[in-house]
Design a protein around this motif. Sequence first.
Motif, PDB file in Angstrom:
ATOM      1  N   SER A   1      65.468  28.207  71.243  1.00 54.77           N
ATOM      2  CA  SER A   1      65.933  28.514  69.884  1.00 54.77           C
ATOM      3  C   SER A   1      64.880  29.318  69.104  1.00 54.77           C
ATOM      4  O   SER A   1      65.187  29.915  68.083  1.00 54.77           O
ATOM      5  CB  SER A   1      66.269  27.229  69.134  1.00 54.77           C
ATOM      6  N   GLN A   2      63.644  29.326  69.605  1.00 56.97           N
ATOM      7  CA  GLN A   2      62.580  30.053  68.895  1.00 56.97           C
ATOM      8  C   GLN A   2      62.239  31.388  69.563  1.00 56.97           C
ATOM      9  O   GLN A   2      61.342  32.092  69.141  1.00 56.97           O
ATOM     10  CB  GLN A   2      61.316  29.184  68.834  1.00 56.97           C
ATOM     11  N   ILE A   3      62.975  31.682  70.641  1.00 56.79           N
ATOM     12  CA  ILE A   3      62.676  32.883  71.426  1.00 56.79           C
ATOM     13  C   ILE A   3      63.819  33.891  71.326  1.00 56.79           C
ATOM     14  O   ILE A   3      64.991  33.513  71.383  1.00 56.79           O
ATOM     15  CB  ILE A   3      62.460  32.507  72.916  1.00 56.79           C
TER      16      ILE A   3
ATOM     17  N   VAL B   1      49.459  33.112  68.389  1.00 56.49           N
ATOM     18  CA  VAL B   1      50.318  33.551  67.287  1.00 56.49           C
ATOM     19  C   VAL B   1      49.959  35.001  66.924  1.00 56.49           C
ATOM     20  O   VAL B   1      48.794  35.321  66.704  1.00 56.49           O
ATOM     21  CB  VAL B   1      50.116  32.634  66.059  1.00 56.49           C
ATOM     22  N   GLY B   2      50.955  35.861  66.929  1.00 57.96           N
ATOM     23  CA  GLY B   2      50.740  37.268  66.576  1.00 57.96           C
ATOM     24  C   GLY B   2      50.300  38.147  67.730  1.00 57.96           C
ATOM     25  O   GLY B   2      50.171  39.365  67.573  1.00 57.96           O
TER      26      GLY B   2
ATOM     27  N   LEU C   1      54.671  38.987  64.506  1.00 56.78           N
ATOM     28  CA  LEU C   1      55.597  38.422  65.493  1.00 56.78           C
ATOM     29  C   LEU C   1      54.950  38.478  66.887  1.00 56.78           C
ATOM     30  O   LEU C   1      54.438  39.509  67.292  1.00 56.78           O
ATOM     31  CB  LEU C   1      56.898  39.236  65.468  1.00 56.78           C
ATOM     32  N   SER C   2      54.965  37.351  67.579  1.00 57.41           N
ATOM     33  CA  SER C   2      54.366  37.306  68.917  1.00 57.41           C
ATOM     34  C   SER C   2      55.345  37.874  69.927  1.00 57.41           C
ATOM     35  O   SER C   2      56.545  37.647  69.807  1.00 57.41           O
ATOM     36  CB  SER C   2      54.059  35.860  69.301  1.00 57.41           C
ATOM     37  N   MET C   3      54.831  38.611  70.906  1.00 59.65           N
ATOM     38  CA  MET C   3      55.733  39.153  71.922  1.00 59.65           C
ATOM     39  C   MET C   3      55.080  39.321  73.287  1.00 59.65           C
ATOM     40  O   MET C   3      53.865  39.461  73.376  1.00 59.65           O
ATOM     41  CB  MET C   3      56.345  40.507  71.526  1.00 59.65           C
ATOM     42  N   ALA C   4      55.930  39.290  74.294  1.00 60.36           N
ATOM     43  CA  ALA C   4      55.523  39.703  75.633  1.00 60.36           C
ATOM     44  C   ALA C   4      56.537  40.743  76.074  1.00 60.36           C
ATOM     45  O   ALA C   4      57.746  40.504  76.019  1.00 60.36           O
ATOM     46  CB  ALA C   4      55.509  38.522  76.589  1.00 60.36           C
TER      47      ALA C   4
ATOM     48  N   LEU D   1      59.134  37.042  70.941  1.00 57.58           N
ATOM     49  CA  LEU D   1      60.052  38.007  71.555  1.00 57.58           C
ATOM     50  C   LEU D   1      59.659  38.194  73.002  1.00 57.58           C
ATOM     51  O   LEU D   1      58.480  38.421  73.300  1.00 57.58           O
ATOM     52  CB  LEU D   1      59.882  39.373  70.894  1.00 57.58           C
ATOM     53  N   LEU D   2      60.632  38.124  73.899  1.00 52.68           N
ATOM     54  CA  LEU D   2      60.388  38.441  75.304  1.00 52.68           C
ATOM     55  C   LEU D   2      61.291  39.615  75.652  1.00 52.68           C
ATOM     56  O   LEU D   2      62.519  39.477  75.654  1.00 52.68           O
ATOM     57  CB  LEU D   2      60.744  37.237  76.194  1.00 52.68           C
ATOM     58  N   LEU D   3      60.680  40.757  75.881  1.00 50.60           N
ATOM     59  CA  LEU D   3      61.479  41.962  76.126  1.00 50.60           C
ATOM     60  C   LEU D   3      61.220  42.466  77.534  1.00 50.60           C
ATOM     61  O   LEU D   3      60.068  42.702  77.913  1.00 50.60           O
ATOM     62  CB  LEU D   3      61.112  43.057  75.117  1.00 50.60           C
TER      63      LEU D   3
END
Length: 225
Positions: A88-90, A38-39, A193-196, A166-168
């Motif tokens: 739905s969470q991504i 998380v984060g 916000l967690s991201m890759a 977030l997946l960017l």
Amino acid sequence: MVYGDIESIVDIHDVFVSYETASGKVMALRGVDLKIGVGDRVIVSGPSGSGKTTLLKLILGEVKPVAGRVKVFGLDPSMEENLSRIRSQIGYCSQEGYLINKLTVMENIDLYLNGRGIDLSSDEIMHLANTLNIDNVLDKLPTQLSGGELKRAELLMILLDKPKLLLLDEPTAMLDTENVERVISLLKEFDGLSMAIATHDRRLYSVGNRLVELVGGEVVRIENI
Ligand SMILES: Nc1ncnc2c1ncn2[C@@H]1O[C@H](COP(=O)(O)OP(=O)(O)OP(=O)(O)O)[C@@H](O)[C@H]1O
Ligand SMILES: [Mg+2]
């Protein structure tokens, strides 16, 4: 499972992914281990063809592992019945883009948010559109936008939904320096916000707290940054 109950948002263990091609199998990921807590903000780097996009698609359940284990929000994305709860969470921004060309940017946003049960005022949408410097393109069709405007329109759409992950994929591709700076400072504002983020762009490293480098589908480096 409630997302607060799980240790990692993403838990990938010893995963192999292959694609079938006319000339045989291509092994795109080889023994990959990755946890996203998380984060966490993970930058996925590596040369073209090293498996960055495949790694994001693995998390989304768009590609399935031939070996290894994947959990996203505690669920296995290779099982069809888990996909809607995971996705739905991504918020996913693909490398190619995916706005519907027959609809304006604003209609695309409405459709996306409606599908996810989100109701936002036009003020909220305009505020973020303004930060991304695309408030003047919302009434245009995607085909009428520049590559950089299109990227930012997609980013706007997925951020409005306030995803948990977030997946960017190459979010700064086709952006000029000024807009790269806008995107970087905006992403930094989404605290917690967690991201890759898959990218070749070293300027984006400042958004991350962990760097994962892929070469030939293998993780060759993983370090805190
Ligand atoms: N749909 C597909 N069918 C067959 N092979 C594929 C497919 N998608 C990717 N590959 C192959 O898998 C490997 C990893 O591709 P991937 O798109 O994950 O790399 P990447 O690191 O994202 O590259 P880039 O920086 O160019 O976006 C490459 O060898 C690529 O040719
Ligand atoms: Mg890619």
